[in-house]
Design a protein around this motif. Sequence first.
Motif, PDB file in Angstrom:
ATOM      1  N   VAL A 102       5.693  19.104 -11.454  1.00  0.00           N
ATOM      2  CA  VAL A 102       5.584  19.336 -10.009  1.00  0.00           C
ATOM      3  C   VAL A 102       4.788  18.209  -9.352  1.00  0.00           C
ATOM      4  CG1 VAL A 102       4.487  20.816  -8.267  1.00  0.00           C
ATOM      5  CG2 VAL A 102       5.936  21.826 -10.024  1.00  0.00           C
ATOM      6  N   LEU A 103       3.690  17.802  -9.977  1.00  0.00           N
ATOM      7  CA  LEU A 103       2.898  16.712  -9.411  1.00  0.00           C
ATOM      8  C   LEU A 103       3.681  15.404  -9.377  1.00  0.00           C
ATOM      9  CD1 LEU A 103      -0.671  17.436 -10.764  1.00  0.00           C
ATOM     10  CD2 LEU A 103       0.011  17.199  -8.392  1.00  0.00           C
ATOM     11  N   ILE A 104       4.435  15.127 -10.426  1.00  0.00           N
ATOM     12  CA  ILE A 104       5.262  13.916 -10.435  1.00  0.00           C
ATOM     13  C   ILE A 104       6.304  13.991  -9.320  1.00  0.00           C
ATOM     14  CG2 ILE A 104       6.998  12.618 -11.740  1.00  0.00           C
ATOM     15  CD1 ILE A 104       5.388  13.347 -14.278  1.00  0.00           C
ATOM     16  N   LEU A 105       6.959  15.132  -9.187  1.00  0.00           N
ATOM     17  CA  LEU A 105       7.966  15.298  -8.143  1.00  0.00           C
ATOM     18  C   LEU A 105       7.361  15.130  -6.753  1.00  0.00           C
ATOM     19  CD1 LEU A 105      10.854  16.049  -7.227  1.00  0.00           C
ATOM     20  CD2 LEU A 105      10.109  18.442  -7.284  1.00  0.00           C
ATOM     21  N   LEU A 106       6.220  15.751  -6.499  1.00  0.00           N
ATOM     22  CA  LEU A 106       5.577  15.633  -5.194  1.00  0.00           C
ATOM     23  C   LEU A 106       5.135  14.196  -4.916  1.00  0.00           C
ATOM     24  CD1 LEU A 106       3.479  18.919  -5.097  1.00  0.00           C
ATOM     25  CD2 LEU A 106       5.520  18.374  -3.745  1.00  0.00           C
ATOM     26  N   PHE A 107       4.635  13.504  -5.944  1.00  0.00           N
ATOM     27  CA  PHE A 107       4.238  12.103  -5.787  1.00  0.00           C
ATOM     28  C   PHE A 107       5.450  11.266  -5.387  1.00  0.00           C
ATOM     29  CE2 PHE A 107       3.428   7.794  -7.242  1.00  0.00           C
ATOM     30  CZ  PHE A 107       2.116   7.568  -6.881  1.00  0.00           C
ATOM     31  N   VAL A 108       6.562  11.459  -6.091  1.00  0.00           N
ATOM     32  CA  VAL A 108       7.781  10.696  -5.803  1.00  0.00           C
ATOM     33  C   VAL A 108       8.292  11.016  -4.399  1.00  0.00           C
ATOM     34  CG1 VAL A 108      10.213  10.401  -6.462  1.00  0.00           C
ATOM     35  CG2 VAL A 108       8.427  10.365  -8.218  1.00  0.00           C
ATOM     36  N   LEU A 109       8.305  12.288  -4.019  1.00  0.00           N
ATOM     37  CA  LEU A 109       8.780  12.668  -2.684  1.00  0.00           C
ATOM     38  C   LEU A 109       7.889  12.085  -1.582  1.00  0.00           C
ATOM     39  CD1 LEU A 109       9.834  16.392  -3.248  1.00  0.00           C
ATOM     40  CD2 LEU A 109      11.332  14.397  -2.949  1.00  0.00           C
ATOM     41  N   LEU A 110       6.583  12.108  -1.789  1.00  0.00           N
ATOM     42  CA  LEU A 110       5.670  11.535  -0.805  1.00  0.00           C
ATOM     43  C   LEU A 110       5.899  10.032  -0.668  1.00  0.00           C
ATOM     44  CD1 LEU A 110       3.266  11.856   1.126  1.00  0.00           C
ATOM     45  CD2 LEU A 110       1.761  11.543  -0.851  1.00  0.00           C
ATOM     46  N   VAL A 111       6.049   9.345  -1.787  1.00  0.00           N
ATOM     47  CA  VAL A 111       6.291   7.904  -1.753  1.00  0.00           C
ATOM     48  C   VAL A 111       7.625   7.608  -1.068  1.00  0.00           C
ATOM     49  CG1 VAL A 111       6.840   5.907  -3.212  1.00  0.00           C
ATOM     50  CG2 VAL A 111       4.810   7.280  -3.697  1.00  0.00           C
ATOM     51  N   LEU A 112       8.673   8.343  -1.431  1.00  0.00           N
ATOM     52  CA  LEU A 112       9.982   8.094  -0.824  1.00  0.00           C
ATOM     53  C   LEU A 112       9.974   8.343   0.681  1.00  0.00           C
ATOM     54  CD1 LEU A 112      12.500   9.525  -3.455  1.00  0.00           C
ATOM     55  CD2 LEU A 112      12.095   7.130  -2.852  1.00  0.00           C
ATOM     56  N   GLY A 113       9.359   9.438   1.109  1.00  0.00           N
ATOM     57  CA  GLY A 113       9.298   9.740   2.536  1.00  0.00           C
ATOM     58  C   GLY A 113       8.535   8.681   3.312  1.00  0.00           C
ATOM     59  N   SER A 114       7.422   8.252   2.779  1.00  0.00           N
ATOM     60  CA  SER A 114       6.617   7.222   3.441  1.00  0.00           C
ATOM     61  C   SER A 114       7.337   5.880   3.429  1.00  0.00           C
ATOM     62  CB  SER A 114       5.259   7.094   2.750  1.00  0.00           C
ATOM     63  OG  SER A 114       4.565   8.318   2.810  1.00  0.00           O
ATOM     64  N   TRP A 115       7.988   5.575   2.340  1.00  0.00           N
ATOM     65  CA  TRP A 115       8.740   4.325   2.219  1.00  0.00           C
ATOM     66  C   TRP A 115       9.849   4.277   3.271  1.00  0.00           C
ATOM     67  CZ3 TRP A 115      13.113   3.187  -1.626  1.00  0.00           C
ATOM     68  CH2 TRP A 115      13.385   1.823  -1.688  1.00  0.00           C
ATOM     69  N   MET A 116      10.517   5.416   3.488  1.00  0.00           N
ATOM     70  CA  MET A 116      11.576   5.477   4.505  1.00  0.00           C
ATOM     71  C   MET A 116      11.016   5.158   5.893  1.00  0.00           C
ATOM     72  SD  MET A 116      14.426   6.021   3.126  1.00  0.00           S
ATOM     73  CE  MET A 116      14.306   5.659   1.397  1.00  0.00           C
ATOM     74  N   ALA A 117       9.804   5.616   6.177  1.00  0.00           N
ATOM     75  CA  ALA A 117       9.186   5.312   7.467  1.00  0.00           C
ATOM     76  C   ALA A 117       8.965   3.807   7.618  1.00  0.00           C
ATOM     77  CB  ALA A 117       7.858   6.058   7.608  1.00  0.00           C
TER      78      ALA A 117
END
Length: 184
Positions: A102-117
Amino acid sequence: MARGLSPVDALLQAGSAQTTTGFATVDLTELEPAAKGVLILSMATGGGVGSTAGGIKLLRLLILIRMIQLAVMRAQLPRHAVIQPAIGGRTLGGLQIEHALVLILLFVLLVLGSWMAFLGAGYPALDALFEVVSATATVGLSVGITGPDLEPGLKLLLSLNMLAGRLEIVALLVLLFPGTWYKP
């Protein structure tokens, strides 16, 4: 102009990225894309679970790798075969595996969302990913995007990434969830 690293500089930069100390011995804006990619992976991985280093942590990465190995093994074995997930001779519990994934998934999702910005704001893809991973893993290395001239909204986003990376994402979500501090 992109340049390679000397063996000493490469070792120092890899160590700085992995331990999330954020010390740069060279101008990171001039690195070749492959070198930036290696540093991104080092920053995202981070240090040991008990350390103050950021990133997803080495043990969690090992758990993910072990679970992938088990999935491949189980596809080859009979249905009744029993294989316990273990690392270093220690059996992994279901809650420990769940927490790590779960922590790995949340880390990846946070990075991807911020990267998209950052991509939406027109920044180069690799450099934007470098900055976002550096902030989320609380490393402090930069390829020149982060600075006084960065748009205020992106500064705020990187600040939130740093907060989530320092506290760990689940802890921050628990803190922000009203049910943990407000009882109706």
